[in-house]
Design an enzyme around this catalytic site. Structure first.
Site, PDB file in Angstrom:
ATOM      1  N   SER A 151      32.696  39.530  35.668  1.00  0.00           N
ATOM      2  CA  SER A 151      32.342  40.934  35.535  1.00  0.00           C
ATOM      3  C   SER A 151      30.819  41.081  35.507  1.00  0.00           C
ATOM      4  O   SER A 151      30.130  40.617  36.429  1.00  0.00           O
ATOM      5  CB  SER A 151      32.996  41.509  34.278  1.00  0.00           C
ATOM      6  OG  SER A 151      32.863  42.893  34.204  1.00  0.00           O
ATOM      7  N   ARG A 221      35.110  53.347  24.364  1.00  0.00           N
ATOM      8  CA  ARG A 221      35.926  52.136  24.448  1.00  0.00           C
ATOM      9  C   ARG A 221      37.278  52.418  25.099  1.00  0.00           C
ATOM     10  O   ARG A 221      37.764  51.600  25.899  1.00  0.00           O
ATOM     11  CB  ARG A 221      36.144  51.554  23.050  1.00  0.00           C
ATOM     12  CG  ARG A 221      36.993  50.290  23.013  1.00  0.00           C
ATOM     13  CD  ARG A 221      36.394  49.207  23.874  1.00  0.00           C
ATOM     14  NE  ARG A 221      37.100  47.938  23.719  1.00  0.00           N
ATOM     15  CZ  ARG A 221      36.868  46.852  24.455  1.00  0.00           C
ATOM     16  NH1 ARG A 221      35.938  46.885  25.387  1.00  0.00           N
ATOM     17  NH2 ARG A 221      37.546  45.747  24.251  1.00  0.00           N
ATOM     18  N   ASP A 318      42.782  43.882  40.187  1.00  0.00           N
ATOM     19  CA  ASP A 318      41.542  44.358  39.578  1.00  0.00           C
ATOM     20  C   ASP A 318      41.032  45.534  40.401  1.00  0.00           C
ATOM     21  O   ASP A 318      40.430  45.370  41.457  1.00  0.00           O
ATOM     22  CB  ASP A 318      40.511  43.231  39.551  1.00  0.00           C
ATOM     23  CG  ASP A 318      39.215  43.617  38.864  1.00  0.00           C
ATOM     24  OD1 ASP A 318      39.061  44.805  38.507  1.00  0.00           O
ATOM     25  OD2 ASP A 318      38.350  42.738  38.699  1.00  0.00           O
ATOM     26  N   HIS A 351      41.448  43.745  35.675  1.00  0.00           N
ATOM     27  CA  HIS A 351      40.109  43.172  35.532  1.00  0.00           C
ATOM     28  C   HIS A 351      40.041  42.109  34.446  1.00  0.00           C
ATOM     29  O   HIS A 351      39.318  41.118  34.567  1.00  0.00           O
ATOM     30  CB  HIS A 351      39.105  44.284  35.239  1.00  0.00           C
ATOM     31  CG  HIS A 351      37.686  43.828  35.191  1.00  0.00           C
ATOM     32  ND1 HIS A 351      37.068  43.215  36.264  1.00  0.00           N
ATOM     33  CD2 HIS A 351      36.767  43.880  34.199  1.00  0.00           C
ATOM     34  CE1 HIS A 351      35.816  42.928  35.935  1.00  0.00           C
ATOM     35  NE2 HIS A 351      35.616  43.314  34.684  1.00  0.00           N
ATOM     36  N   ASP A 352      40.799  42.283  33.382  1.00  0.00           N
ATOM     37  CA  ASP A 352      40.772  41.332  32.270  1.00  0.00           C
ATOM     38  C   ASP A 352      41.334  39.961  32.626  1.00  0.00           C
ATOM     39  O   ASP A 352      41.289  39.047  31.798  1.00  0.00           O
ATOM     40  CB  ASP A 352      41.549  41.895  31.078  1.00  0.00           C
ATOM     41  CG  ASP A 352      40.661  42.688  30.130  1.00  0.00           C
ATOM     42  OD1 ASP A 352      39.440  42.749  30.370  1.00  0.00           O
ATOM     43  OD2 ASP A 352      41.183  43.249  29.159  1.00  0.00           O
TER      44      ASP A 352
END
Length: 378
Positions: A151, A221, A318, A351-352
């Site tokens: 990232s 967040r 992602d 994405h994680d």
């Protein structure tokens, strides 16, 4: 199961010499926190720098003094893909962060007795790389065997090959992009607006008021967390499950499990992260665009990286840093006839995924780091 690096004590390195920033400002009298794992060999040829993403820091592996596990502990350690029995791993907390390095909450040398707050200078990915280079110089590491990041960390890894190409042999950039899309900048802006419009923000000088803009941080967040997960993962974990047995027909109460999850993540985040740091880091993401400095040509931007070898990896689900963005990097490297390998991993996590256990992903990194270790003579 592979072993942990054990309990790790963070170290701090102070710099009196100012760090010139791309904005034209300079950061002076600053400290950078870092951790190391493994042993630097006699030739000093086996060092690997791990660059952190938005809400992480220098604590990459093992347990810290508080017992918290490093954010990439599943990757880094004895017998793990990034094997600390063979490689010397360095994690550095970037300036502007809130995990030990000089940042907005640190004392402002131009205002004795006061924190920087909103007066902390804007920093960029390139500034972070230059700061990391200073730490490595002090550690006696003239050339890195590799630099790796996912990232925003992947952007730093790429920037290393552009700013200090002779100081790194391998670059591993995961789930990243050569620049943010307009959509990504938009997500960051909405998150920032949530923070700066919080009544407790006070123009970024909330510490002086004894306040914390937790409401804004929570919303920021939640926005970010949504973008880190895939639709498939959200549906699998939560679907449309209600928190209670039946709807309560309320616009204020938590009705769905996904709402409960997001609020829980947001509450945790607001307890440990600094609002000004969030603004700085998301803006650094926005600014990263090496092609801009090369007349709009990404291929031209990567010309300095000819001596480096690259591994670029992306994940199929992602959508924030889509595989197509990684392929842009690959094409720019191929156009320069630079040694590059590319892996597009079919993983459901979004994405994680770069932080999670995926056998194919970890096998890919294990093979590359085994090659790097052998090349370093360890």
């Amino acid at each position: 199961m592979a072993a942990s690096v054990g309990t790790v004590t963070a170290q701090a390195m102070h710099f009196a010499e100012p760090l010139p920033l791309r904005s034209g400002a300079a950061l002076r009298d600053y400290t950078l926190a870092y951790e190391t794992y493994g042993t630097l060999n006699a030739a000093r040829s086996n060092a690997v720098l791990v660059c952190h993403a938005l809400n992480a820091g220098h604590h990459v592996a093992g347990r810290d003094a508080a017992g918290d596990l490093g954010w990439w502990d599943n990757l880094v350690g004895p017998g793990k893909p990034l094997d600390t029995d063979r490689l010397f791993v360095v994690g550095i907390n970037n300036p502007g962060s809130c995990f030990g390095s000089t940042g907005p909450a640190s004392p402002n040398p131009d205002a004795p007795g006061q924190p920087y707050g909103a007066d902390f200078p804007v920093v960029t990915v390139e500034d972070w790389v230059d700061a990391q280079a200073r730490v490595l110089e002090r550690l006696g590491i003239d050339q890195l065997a590799a630099v790796i990041g996912g990232s925003l960390g992947g952007m730093q890894a790429l920037a290393w090959t552009l700013r200090h190409p002779a100081r790194v042999r391998h670059c591993i950039a995961i789930a990243t992009a050569p620049s943010l899309s307009a959509e990504n900048i938009a997500f960051n802006e909405v998150a920032r607006r949530a923070i700066v419009t919080d009544p407790d923000f006070h123009g970024g000088h909330y510490q002086k008021r004894g306040a914390v803009p937790k409401r804004g941080l929570r919303v920021a967040r939640m926005i970010g967390h949504i973008t880190y997960l895939s639709d498939d993962v959200m549906n699998e974990k939560f679907g449309r499950a209600l928190r209670n047995d039946a709807p309560r027909y309320s616009t204020q109460d938590v009705e769905f499990q996904i709402e409960s999850y997001l609020r829980h993540q947001a509450d945790k985040f607001a307890e440990y992260f600094d609002a000004n740091t969030y603004l700085l880091i998301t803006r650094a993401l926005d600014y990263f665009d090496p092609a801009r400095d090369a007349g709009g040509s990404l291929a031209r931007a990567f010309q300095p990286a000819r001596a480096n070898r690259f591994l670029i990896a992306s994940f199929s689900t992602d959508w924030r840093f889509a595989p197509a963005r990684s392929r842009e990097i690959v094409k720019a490297l191929v156009d320069n006839r630079i040694d590059v390998s590319y892996a597009e991993i079919d993983a459901p996590h979004g994405h994680d995924a770069f932080l999670l256990d995926d056998a194919r992903y970890h096998a890919l990194l294990r093979a590359r780091f085994a090659h790097i270790a052998a090349e370093a003579g360890t």
